[in-house]
Design a protein around this motif. Sequence first.
Motif, PDB file in Angstrom:
ATOM      1  N   PRO A  81       0.739  -1.149  -0.034  1.00  0.00           N
ATOM      2  CA  PRO A  81      -0.048  -0.010  -0.005  1.00  0.00           C
ATOM      3  C   PRO A  81       0.717   1.218   0.074  1.00  0.00           C
ATOM      4  CG  PRO A  81      -0.852  -1.699   1.700  1.00  0.00           C
ATOM      5  CD  PRO A  81       0.304  -2.249   0.979  1.00  0.00           C
ATOM      6  N   PHE A  82       2.114   1.268   0.609  1.00  0.00           N
ATOM      7  CA  PHE A  82       2.798   2.391   0.779  1.00  0.00           C
ATOM      8  C   PHE A  82       3.570   2.763  -0.618  1.00  0.00           C
ATOM      9  CE2 PHE A  82       2.101   1.972   5.148  1.00  0.00           C
ATOM     10  CZ  PHE A  82       2.018   3.515   5.578  1.00  0.00           C
ATOM     11  N   GLU A  83       3.828   1.770  -1.378  1.00  0.00           N
ATOM     12  CA  GLU A  83       4.607   1.878  -2.710  1.00  0.00           C
ATOM     13  C   GLU A  83       3.448   2.202  -3.502  1.00  0.00           C
ATOM     14  OE1 GLU A  83       5.804  -2.155  -2.965  1.00  0.00           O
ATOM     15  OE2 GLU A  83       7.940  -1.393  -3.043  1.00  0.00           O
ATOM     16  N   VAL A  84       1.961   1.975  -3.439  1.00  0.00           N
ATOM     17  CA  VAL A  84       0.925   2.373  -4.160  1.00  0.00           C
ATOM     18  C   VAL A  84       0.712   3.874  -3.948  1.00  0.00           C
ATOM     19  CG1 VAL A  84      -1.556   2.427  -4.550  1.00  0.00           C
ATOM     20  CG2 VAL A  84      -0.076   0.161  -4.562  1.00  0.00           C
ATOM     21  N   PHE A  85       0.862   4.255  -2.683  1.00  0.00           N
ATOM     22  CA  PHE A  85       0.814   5.604  -2.447  1.00  0.00           C
ATOM     23  C   PHE A  85       1.805   6.401  -3.046  1.00  0.00           C
ATOM     24  CE2 PHE A  85       1.898   8.849   0.840  1.00  0.00           C
ATOM     25  CZ  PHE A  85       0.848   9.611   1.004  1.00  0.00           C
ATOM     26  N   PHE A  86       3.071   5.954  -3.095  1.00  0.00           N
ATOM     27  CA  PHE A  86       4.135   6.820  -3.599  1.00  0.00           C
ATOM     28  C   PHE A  86       3.906   6.737  -5.146  1.00  0.00           C
ATOM     29  CE2 PHE A  86       6.176   7.484   0.310  1.00  0.00           C
ATOM     30  CZ  PHE A  86       7.480   7.745   0.121  1.00  0.00           C
ATOM     31  N   ARG A  87       3.522   5.735  -5.695  1.00  0.00           N
ATOM     32  CA  ARG A  87       3.702   5.791  -6.938  1.00  0.00           C
ATOM     33  C   ARG A  87       2.514   6.529  -7.491  1.00  0.00           C
ATOM     34  NH1 ARG A  87       3.373   0.222  -7.665  1.00  0.00           N
ATOM     35  NH2 ARG A  87       1.093   0.070  -8.108  1.00  0.00           N
ATOM     36  N   ASN A  88       1.283   6.799  -6.778  1.00  0.00           N
ATOM     37  CA  ASN A  88       0.187   7.647  -7.203  1.00  0.00           C
ATOM     38  C   ASN A  88       0.603   8.908  -6.968  1.00  0.00           C
ATOM     39  OD1 ASN A  88      -1.513   5.416  -7.968  1.00  0.00           O
ATOM     40  ND2 ASN A  88      -2.497   5.455  -6.193  1.00  0.00           N
ATOM     41  N   MET A  89       1.322   9.091  -5.923  1.00  0.00           N
ATOM     42  CA  MET A  89       1.840  10.648  -5.524  1.00  0.00           C
ATOM     43  C   MET A  89       2.811  11.028  -6.779  1.00  0.00           C
ATOM     44  SD  MET A  89       4.036  12.010  -2.580  1.00  0.00           S
ATOM     45  CE  MET A  89       2.852  11.781  -1.258  1.00  0.00           C
ATOM     46  N   ALA A  90       3.561  10.135  -7.175  1.00  0.00           N
ATOM     47  CA  ALA A  90       4.554  10.620  -8.146  1.00  0.00           C
ATOM     48  C   ALA A  90       3.701  11.010  -9.500  1.00  0.00           C
ATOM     49  CB  ALA A  90       5.510   9.497  -8.525  1.00  0.00           C
ATOM     50  N   ALA A  91       2.828   9.994  -9.942  1.00  0.00           N
ATOM     51  CA  ALA A  91       1.899  10.268 -11.095  1.00  0.00           C
ATOM     52  C   ALA A  91       1.114  11.342 -11.019  1.00  0.00           C
ATOM     53  CB  ALA A  91       1.097   8.871 -11.136  1.00  0.00           C
ATOM     54  N   GLY A  92       0.490  11.630  -9.807  1.00  0.00           N
ATOM     55  CA  GLY A  92      -0.252  12.734  -9.769  1.00  0.00           C
ATOM     56  C   GLY A  92       0.470  13.968  -9.950  1.00  0.00           C
ATOM     57  N   LEU A  93       1.745  13.949  -9.361  1.00  0.00           N
ATOM     58  CA  LEU A  93       2.602  15.465  -9.327  1.00  0.00           C
ATOM     59  C   LEU A  93       2.903  15.810 -10.779  1.00  0.00           C
ATOM     60  CD1 LEU A  93       4.651  14.999  -6.298  1.00  0.00           C
ATOM     61  CD2 LEU A  93       3.071  16.866  -6.456  1.00  0.00           C
ATOM     62  N   ASN A  94       3.431  14.692 -11.520  1.00  0.00           N
ATOM     63  CA  ASN A  94       3.822  14.855 -12.791  1.00  0.00           C
ATOM     64  C   ASN A  94       2.909  15.006 -13.725  1.00  0.00           C
ATOM     65  OD1 ASN A  94       6.379  14.435 -11.990  1.00  0.00           O
ATOM     66  ND2 ASN A  94       6.353  12.272 -12.269  1.00  0.00           N
ATOM     67  N   LYS A  95       1.683  14.506 -13.600  1.00  0.00           N
ATOM     68  CA  LYS A  95       0.574  14.769 -14.812  1.00  0.00           C
ATOM     69  C   LYS A  95      -0.043  16.146 -14.266  1.00  0.00           C
ATOM     70  CE  LYS A  95      -4.090  12.753 -15.728  1.00  0.00           C
ATOM     71  NZ  LYS A  95      -5.126  11.764 -15.378  1.00  0.00           N
ATOM     72  N   PRO A 108      -4.494   9.882   0.656  1.00  0.00           N
ATOM     73  CA  PRO A 108      -4.005   9.322  -0.701  1.00  0.00           C
ATOM     74  C   PRO A 108      -4.898   9.583  -1.770  1.00  0.00           C
ATOM     75  CG  PRO A 108      -4.858   7.490   0.782  1.00  0.00           C
ATOM     76  CD  PRO A 108      -4.744   8.649   1.665  1.00  0.00           C
ATOM     77  N   GLY A 109      -4.649   9.150  -2.993  1.00  0.00           N
ATOM     78  CA  GLY A 109      -5.350   9.307  -4.074  1.00  0.00           C
ATOM     79  C   GLY A 109      -5.308   8.392  -5.096  1.00  0.00           C
ATOM     80  N   LEU A 110      -6.531   8.229  -6.087  1.00  0.00           N
ATOM     81  CA  LEU A 110      -6.238   7.025  -6.869  1.00  0.00           C
ATOM     82  C   LEU A 110      -6.535   7.647  -8.249  1.00  0.00           C
ATOM     83  CD1 LEU A 110      -8.343   4.248  -5.131  1.00  0.00           C
ATOM     84  CD2 LEU A 110      -5.905   4.290  -5.573  1.00  0.00           C
ATOM     85  N   GLU A 111      -6.270   6.989  -9.535  1.00  0.00           N
ATOM     86  CA  GLU A 111      -6.780   7.137 -10.716  1.00  0.00           C
ATOM     87  C   GLU A 111      -8.206   6.683 -10.748  1.00  0.00           C
ATOM     88  OE1 GLU A 111      -6.251   8.916 -14.064  1.00  0.00           O
ATOM     89  OE2 GLU A 111      -4.270   7.919 -13.493  1.00  0.00           O
ATOM     90  N   ASP A 112      -8.959   7.510 -11.511  1.00  0.00           N
ATOM     91  CA  ASP A 112     -10.411   7.300 -11.502  1.00  0.00           C
ATOM     92  C   ASP A 112     -10.617   5.857 -12.405  1.00  0.00           C
ATOM     93  OD1 ASP A 112     -12.931   7.116 -11.155  1.00  0.00           O
ATOM     94  OD2 ASP A 112     -13.425   8.970 -12.333  1.00  0.00           O
ATOM     95  N   GLU A 113     -11.333   4.972 -12.071  1.00  0.00           N
ATOM     96  CA  GLU A 113     -11.969   3.723 -12.842  1.00  0.00           C
ATOM     97  C   GLU A 113     -13.431   3.516 -12.735  1.00  0.00           C
ATOM     98  OE1 GLU A 113      -9.450   0.437 -11.972  1.00  0.00           O
ATOM     99  OE2 GLU A 113      -7.563   1.214 -12.307  1.00  0.00           O
TER     100      GLU A 113
END
Length: 411
Positions: free
Chosen positions: A35-49, A208-213
Motif C-alpha cells: 500500500p505504501f508503494e501504491v501511495f508513492f507511485r500515485n503521488m508521483a504520477a499525480g505530481l507529474n500529471k 492518498p489518491g487514486l486514478e479514476d476507474e
Amino acid sequence: GRQTGKIESAGTGKFMKNTVLISAIYSVEGPAGSPFEVFFRNMAAGLNKNSGETGWAAQIIGKAGVRAAVPGCGDVFSPPPSMSAGKKMRAALDGFKRKLGHEKFISDYSAKLREYADTLASAEVIHSHDVQALLALKKAGLGGAAALCFTPGALSRFARGAGAPAWLAEEERAALAAADFILAPSRDYIKMLEGAYGPLKQPYVILPGLEDEKYLRTGALRRKLGVPETALLAAAFCGSEPEEDAGFFMESFAAARKRAGEKLFAAAMAECTPVLKEKVSALGLENSFFFLPPGQAARGEVLAEADVFFSALKCPSLDMGAIEALRAGLAVAAADDSWNAEAAGYGEAAMLFKAGDAASAGLALADLALHPPALIHFSSKARDYFMAQYTLEAFALRAAAAYGDMLVNFA
C-alpha cells in the motif's frame, strides 16, 4: 547550480521544484506493490500529471522488476532485485539482523544510493517510506540541501508488533529523529506513531489518491456464488489479521441477516482458515457468507458486484479499500475509529458503527439493506466524495502544498 538536473516544464525554460521518492526495498513483492508503494507511485504520477498546476515534479528510486513506469518520471531508478531482503525478513524476522548482517546492508544500500547522487542532489525534498533507505541516505551524506521527509511504512508494523525485535523499534525511532519532517497518510496513523514514540516533529497528513476507474458489473461473480441479482451484497477486504477482520465481519453480518433476512449476502476477501470455516458453520451462514481469494486483480470484480463495502480494520493501516469503494460508488459502512472512517469523512460519505460492536455494525448493514433511500444516499455521496477528495489531481495538490510548506519551514 541548484537547477542543474531539474526537469524542464513543457519547454518553457522554467524549472519545477523536484521531489525524489525512495520506495521501500523491504516491502513484500507483488505485482501491485505494498500500500505504501501504491501511495508513492500515485503521488508521483499525480505530481507529474499536474506539474503545470503544482509546480512540482517527481522521480522515484525503487525496486526493479515489479514497478510499473510512472508517467512523467522518465526512467524509474531501480536498484537490482538482489538488494531486496524481503524473503529473508519474512522467513526469520527475529534473527534478521544477525542473519543478514544489518550494518553491512546499510553500508551496501548507501553505496547503491550513491549511484543516484546527481538525482538526489537535484531534489528540494527527498521523501522515503523505508527506514533503512533513510538511514542509508544519511550515512551516505546524500541529498545536499534537500529537506528530508519520512513516511513510516514497510517495517513500522513489525516494529510496533507484539514480540517484534527491539532493534526494529530503535531503528524506526532513529529514522523519525533523522528526518526533517514526518508525513503520514492519515491522522489516525500520526496518533499511532505518537502513541508509540511520543510527539513527532512537524507532522503532515496527506490523504492518498487514486486514478479514476469504472467498474462494469457482469453478474459472473454473483452467479458463481449463487447471489440473486435482486439481493444486496456486502463485501470486505480483510487486512493482515484475516481471522480477526473476517470473523468480526461474519458476526456483524449474522446480526444484520436476523433483521434483513435472505435479501442480504456477504463476501470477504480472505483465506478461509479452519477457524473461519468452523465459525461460518456455527453461525449457520454456509449459503450466505462467502470467502474469496485475496488479490489485487479480483478487487475490481468484487467492487463491481457489491452494493455495500464493510470495513472494520482495527489498525490504522493504509488500506485503500474504502477509497476504492468510494470510487466505485458503493455505500460504505465503517468502524468509527478506523482509518476507513477517516477516509470517508467520518460519516460524510459513510455510515459509521461503533468499533468492535458487532450488533452496531449489524444494525448499519441492516439499515442499508432495508432502507433503499439510505443506500442510495450513501452510494451517491461515495462517488461525489471520491471526485472531490481522492483523484490524482486532488492528491497532487495536497502533496504540493505540504512540500511547499516544508520548504518554508525548512528554510
